[in-house]
Design a protein around this motif. Structure first.
Motif, PDB file in Angstrom:
ATOM      1  N   PHE A 224       0.851  -1.192   0.000  1.00 53.82           N
ATOM      2  CA  PHE A 224       0.000   0.000   0.000  1.00 53.82           C
ATOM      3  C   PHE A 224       0.887   1.243   0.000  1.00 53.82           C
ATOM      4  O   PHE A 224       1.801   1.359   0.807  1.00 53.82           O
ATOM      5  N   GLY A 225       0.628   2.140  -0.942  1.00 56.64           N
ATOM      6  CA  GLY A 225       1.389   3.378  -1.022  1.00 56.64           C
ATOM      7  C   GLY A 225       2.686   3.276  -1.793  1.00 56.64           C
ATOM      8  O   GLY A 225       3.344   4.297  -2.032  1.00 56.64           O
ATOM      9  N   GLY A 226       3.072   2.065  -2.203  1.00 57.38           N
ATOM     10  CA  GLY A 226       4.301   1.891  -2.975  1.00 57.38           C
ATOM     11  C   GLY A 226       4.147   2.389  -4.407  1.00 57.38           C
ATOM     12  O   GLY A 226       3.061   2.768  -4.856  1.00 57.38           O
ATOM     13  N   ARG A 227       5.239   2.370  -5.143  1.00 59.25           N
ATOM     14  CA  ARG A 227       5.257   2.866  -6.522  1.00 59.25           C
ATOM     15  C   ARG A 227       4.263   2.109  -7.407  1.00 59.25           C
ATOM     16  O   ARG A 227       3.464   2.720  -8.119  1.00 59.25           O
ATOM     17  N   LEU A 228       4.292   0.772  -7.367  1.00 53.08           N
ATOM     18  CA  LEU A 228       3.374  -0.024  -8.192  1.00 53.08           C
ATOM     19  C   LEU A 228       1.925   0.192  -7.764  1.00 53.08           C
ATOM     20  O   LEU A 228       1.035   0.278  -8.605  1.00 53.08           O
ATOM     21  N   TYR A 229       1.697   0.316  -6.466  1.00 50.02           N
ATOM     22  CA  TYR A 229       0.346   0.588  -5.977  1.00 50.02           C
ATOM     23  C   TYR A 229      -0.177   1.897  -6.579  1.00 50.02           C
ATOM     24  O   TYR A 229      -1.302   1.959  -7.067  1.00 50.02           O
ATOM     25  N   LEU A 230       0.651   2.928  -6.546  1.00 44.92           N
ATOM     26  CA  LEU A 230       0.233   4.232  -7.080  1.00 44.92           C
ATOM     27  C   LEU A 230      -0.026   4.158  -8.585  1.00 44.92           C
ATOM     28  O   LEU A 230      -0.979   4.766  -9.089  1.00 44.92           O
ATOM     29  N   ILE A 231       0.809   3.407  -9.303  1.00 42.81           N
ATOM     30  CA  ILE A 231       0.590   3.228 -10.749  1.00 42.81           C
ATOM     31  C   ILE A 231      -0.745   2.530 -10.987  1.00 42.81           C
ATOM     32  O   ILE A 231      -1.524   2.933 -11.857  1.00 42.81           O
ATOM     33  N   LEU A 232      -1.025   1.495 -10.199  1.00 44.30           N
ATOM     34  CA  LEU A 232      -2.287   0.762 -10.371  1.00 44.30           C
ATOM     35  C   LEU A 232      -3.489   1.615  -9.963  1.00 44.30           C
ATOM     36  O   LEU A 232      -4.546   1.536 -10.603  1.00 44.30           O
ATOM     37  N   VAL A 233      -3.356   2.443  -8.939  1.00 46.62           N
ATOM     38  CA  VAL A 233      -4.439   3.362  -8.567  1.00 46.62           C
ATOM     39  C   VAL A 233      -4.708   4.320  -9.723  1.00 46.62           C
ATOM     40  O   VAL A 233      -5.873   4.576 -10.076  1.00 46.62           O
ATOM     41  N   LEU A 234      -3.651   4.864 -10.317  1.00 48.91           N
ATOM     42  CA  LEU A 234      -3.820   5.777 -11.457  1.00 48.91           C
ATOM     43  C   LEU A 234      -4.456   5.059 -12.649  1.00 48.91           C
ATOM     44  O   LEU A 234      -5.339   5.613 -13.319  1.00 48.91           O
ATOM     45  N   LEU A 235      -4.005   3.837 -12.915  1.00 48.77           N
ATOM     46  CA  LEU A 235      -4.573   3.054 -14.012  1.00 48.77           C
ATOM     47  C   LEU A 235      -6.059   2.787 -13.777  1.00 48.77           C
ATOM     48  O   LEU A 235      -6.889   3.007 -14.669  1.00 48.77           O
ATOM     49  N   LEU A 236      -6.392   2.339 -12.584  1.00 46.77           N
ATOM     50  CA  LEU A 236      -7.798   2.085 -12.252  1.00 46.77           C
ATOM     51  C   LEU A 236      -8.600   3.380 -12.258  1.00 46.77           C
ATOM     52  O   LEU A 236      -9.734   3.417 -12.758  1.00 46.77           O
ATOM     53  N   GLY A 237      -8.034   4.446 -11.714  1.00 44.36           N
ATOM     54  CA  GLY A 237      -8.734   5.729 -11.693  1.00 44.36           C
ATOM     55  C   GLY A 237      -9.033   6.232 -13.101  1.00 44.36           C
ATOM     56  O   GLY A 237     -10.134   6.702 -13.384  1.00 44.36           O
ATOM     57  N   PHE A 238      -8.050   6.102 -13.986  1.00 48.47           N
ATOM     58  CA  PHE A 238      -8.265   6.527 -15.373  1.00 48.47           C
ATOM     59  C   PHE A 238      -9.326   5.673 -16.050  1.00 48.47           C
ATOM     60  O   PHE A 238     -10.259   6.198 -16.662  1.00 48.47           O
ATOM     61  N   SER A 239      -9.187   4.354 -15.951  1.00 44.50           N
ATOM     62  CA  SER A 239     -10.107   3.469 -16.677  1.00 44.50           C
ATOM     63  C   SER A 239     -11.522   3.534 -16.119  1.00 44.50           C
ATOM     64  O   SER A 239     -12.489   3.607 -16.876  1.00 44.50           O
ATOM     65  N   ARG A 240     -11.665   3.524 -14.794  1.00 47.09           N
ATOM     66  CA  ARG A 240     -12.997   3.656 -14.199  1.00 47.09           C
ATOM     67  C   ARG A 240     -13.550   5.052 -14.490  1.00 47.09           C
ATOM     68  O   ARG A 240     -14.741   5.217 -14.740  1.00 47.09           O
ATOM     69  N   GLY A 241     -12.673   6.053 -14.468  1.00 50.48           N
ATOM     70  CA  GLY A 241     -13.096   7.417 -14.793  1.00 50.48           C
ATOM     71  C   GLY A 241     -13.623   7.530 -16.211  1.00 50.48           C
ATOM     72  O   GLY A 241     -14.624   8.209 -16.463  1.00 50.48           O
ATOM     73  N   MET A 242     -12.977   6.855 -17.158  1.00 53.25           N
ATOM     74  CA  MET A 242     -13.449   6.878 -18.547  1.00 53.25           C
ATOM     75  C   MET A 242     -14.798   6.167 -18.670  1.00 53.25           C
ATOM     76  O   MET A 242     -15.678   6.613 -19.408  1.00 53.25           O
TER      77      MET A 242
END
Length: 175
Positions: free
Chosen positions: A7-25
């Motif tokens: 939680f809070g690591g680099r890969l976690y943040l990348i996956l949050v951004l990926l999910l945020g973008f895709s769910r946002g779209m």
């Protein structure tokens, strides 16, 4: 493939951004197509509405970012759903939600159920076949192509499921 990330690591943040973008779209494309959610095919999303659906999606993004496999599957499915929504959103918005629904229902009523189902299954089977091919030709330990393949298959099942659900509800309402 069932590993988690910190939680809070680099890969976690990348996956949050990926999910945020895709769910946002997915959310944006839904809002463009049906701001009143009149045409929303997912009864749970329709029931939640915008008020509860948005915070729930944020929470899901934060949770699923802990697991790379589901995060990539959800992201792939969400982007494909958004693309499908955007394909007809202009028509839905320009005609209006109620008029578009009435027009669409009339087209379905005028079409033989066997033709409609043949075309639906043709679309979903061909789409799912791309996911199956990606799975087949990916090395099992390569997480990203496997997850994308599963996401494409998930999208195909999602389209088939919600389309069949809406047609079943329509046929039941017509008697």
């Amino acid at each position: 493939m069932d590993e988690t990330v910190a939680f809070g690591g680099r890969l976690y943040l990348i996956l949050v951004l990926l999910l945020g973008f895709s769910r946002g779209m997915d959310i944006l494309s839904t809002w463009v197509a049906t701001p009143g959610l009149v045409l929303e095919g997912n009864p749970i999303a329709k029931w939640l509405g915008w008020k509860w659906g948005l915070p729930l999606n944020v929470a899901l993004c934060l949770v699923f970012a802990l697991w790379p496999l589901p995060a990539i599957i959800i992201s792939t499915t969400s982007v494909l759903v958004a693309a499908r929504n955007f394909q007809s959103a202009w028509l839905m918005r320009s005609l209006g939600e109620e008029y578009y629904r009435a027009w669409h229902v009339a087209r379905i009523r005028e079409t033989q159920p066997s033709l409609y189902l043949f075309c639906l299954f043709g679309q979903t089977v061909l789409t799912g076949a791309v996911g199956v091919a990606l799975l087949y030709f990916s090395a099992p330990d390569y997480l990203v192509p496997v997850a994308i393949g599963l996401g494409i298959i998930s999208y195909a099942f999602t389209v088939a499921f919600y389309t069949l659900l809406s047609v079943w509800r329509l046929r039941r309402a017509l008697g």
